[in-house]
Scaffold this active site. Sequence first.
Site, PDB file in Angstrom:
ATOM      1  N   CYS A  88     -11.443   2.989  -0.558  1.00  0.00           N
ATOM      2  CA  CYS A  88     -10.395   3.503  -0.106  1.00  0.00           C
ATOM      3  C   CYS A  88      -9.878   2.957   1.116  1.00  0.00           C
ATOM      4  O   CYS A  88     -10.798   2.641   2.186  1.00  0.00           O
ATOM      5  CB  CYS A  88      -9.959   4.978   0.223  1.00  0.00           C
ATOM      6  SG  CYS A  88      -8.540   5.582   0.707  1.00  0.00           S
ATOM      7  N   GLU A 136      -5.115   9.973   8.670  1.00  0.00           N
ATOM      8  CA  GLU A 136      -3.676   9.724   8.861  1.00  0.00           C
ATOM      9  C   GLU A 136      -3.224  10.860  10.049  1.00  0.00           C
ATOM     10  O   GLU A 136      -2.244  10.426  10.618  1.00  0.00           O
ATOM     11  CB  GLU A 136      -2.791   9.867   7.665  1.00  0.00           C
ATOM     12  CG  GLU A 136      -3.074   8.879   6.656  1.00  0.00           C
ATOM     13  CD  GLU A 136      -1.995   8.192   5.747  1.00  0.00           C
ATOM     14  OE1 GLU A 136      -0.958   9.176   5.663  1.00  0.00           O
ATOM     15  OE2 GLU A 136      -2.028   7.446   5.299  1.00  0.00           O
ATOM     16  N   CYS A 184      -4.155  -1.336  -2.198  1.00  0.00           N
ATOM     17  CA  CYS A 184      -4.348   0.224  -2.371  1.00  0.00           C
ATOM     18  C   CYS A 184      -5.215   0.282  -3.754  1.00  0.00           C
ATOM     19  O   CYS A 184      -4.769  -0.131  -4.721  1.00  0.00           O
ATOM     20  CB  CYS A 184      -2.886   0.851  -2.917  1.00  0.00           C
ATOM     21  SG  CYS A 184      -2.717   2.494  -3.096  1.00  0.00           S
ATOM     22  N   ASP A 190       0.943  -1.107   0.103  1.00  0.00           N
ATOM     23  CA  ASP A 190       0.105  -0.007   0.171  1.00  0.00           C
ATOM     24  C   ASP A 190       0.970   1.421   0.010  1.00  0.00           C
ATOM     25  O   ASP A 190       2.067   1.157   0.499  1.00  0.00           O
ATOM     26  CB  ASP A 190      -1.037  -0.053   1.399  1.00  0.00           C
ATOM     27  CG  ASP A 190      -1.812   1.312   1.103  1.00  0.00           C
ATOM     28  OD1 ASP A 190      -2.559   1.292   0.008  1.00  0.00           O
ATOM     29  OD2 ASP A 190      -1.981   1.988   2.152  1.00  0.00           O
ATOM     30  N   SER A 191       0.339   2.479  -0.446  1.00  0.00           N
ATOM     31  CA  SER A 191       1.014   3.615  -0.294  1.00  0.00           C
ATOM     32  C   SER A 191       1.363   4.089   0.953  1.00  0.00           C
ATOM     33  O   SER A 191       2.250   4.955   1.090  1.00  0.00           O
ATOM     34  CB  SER A 191       0.276   4.735  -1.284  1.00  0.00           C
ATOM     35  OG  SER A 191      -1.036   4.892  -0.693  1.00  0.00           O
ATOM     36  N   HIS A 216      -8.475   3.371   3.812  1.00  0.00           N
ATOM     37  CA  HIS A 216      -8.275   4.398   4.973  1.00  0.00           C
ATOM     38  C   HIS A 216      -9.612   4.296   5.286  1.00  0.00           C
ATOM     39  O   HIS A 216     -10.024   4.790   6.454  1.00  0.00           O
ATOM     40  CB  HIS A 216      -7.820   5.548   4.685  1.00  0.00           C
ATOM     41  CG  HIS A 216      -6.390   5.738   4.711  1.00  0.00           C
ATOM     42  ND1 HIS A 216      -5.702   5.065   3.516  1.00  0.00           N
ATOM     43  CD2 HIS A 216      -5.292   6.347   5.420  1.00  0.00           C
ATOM     44  CE1 HIS A 216      -4.227   5.292   3.634  1.00  0.00           C
ATOM     45  NE2 HIS A 216      -4.331   6.005   4.796  1.00  0.00           N
TER      46      HIS A 216
END
Length: 277
Positions: A196, A162, A72, A9-10, A198
């Site tokens: 996504c 984040e 991702c 993942d990024s 996240h």
Amino acid sequence: MNQPIGVFDSGYGGLTILRELVQTLPQYDYVYLGDNARTPYGTRSFETVYLYTLECVRHLFDRGCRLVVLACNTASAKALRNIQQLDLPILAPGLDGPNRRVLGVIRPTTEVIGNYSKTGNVGILATRGTVTSESYVVEIEKFFPTLSVFQEACPMWVPLVENGEYDSPGADYFVKQHIDRLMGKSPAIDTILLACTHYPLLLNKIRQYAPANATILSQGGIVAASLADYLKRHPEIETQCSKHGQRSFLTTDSTEDFDRQATIFYGEAIRSEQLTL
């Protein structure tokens, strides 16, 4: 030789996918690579995402991975097809096709999303890069051609998560804003995909502002079930994946920052190793 399943993942979001993979398939070894030094990918060009993703896939192959999951959505949307079609035949040549595989998170989701909708109207919440790629629209049409798909880019959601603000009052404004915009495109939407990795951390707030009867889909469980099925159908790959229940974590940025944040996404404390690409 240790041959773990690679998960890329990024940043941190792919840890929500890894968590589900470990719960569903705990016997396998996994190595997670987060390219935190170059995140976010969602705002970068197709070419840049492709080059970064390919570099990380190469490293995971060098670590012995026979199978890599791009956990991702942006990498799956902007890089997966090129890697599968152009790079694998060169990086992993085999008599019957590439002897290493790279999978994404978009196809497993699009294969089943129509099964959840009664109205035939589904919504996609994603980064701007994923929305711009039109990958979900194209892939869903292959499996559910009569489904109406409505997308909404949520550029503030990843920074909120984040920066640890996913459960703060400040997040409510941005979550409500994008849910309202999505539902404004079609009040008949009854299934909403969090496209996504996240976004599951915002699930409580998303449920608060989404229609009460809407089904909210996170990708982790879907991807885990799809991987289990893939391994059953491809014994030539499955038998080469090592099975010691080991997990290792790599980051291209600060291990201290990664370990602290990873606990939020993965659900337990981890210790990472710094990787220089």
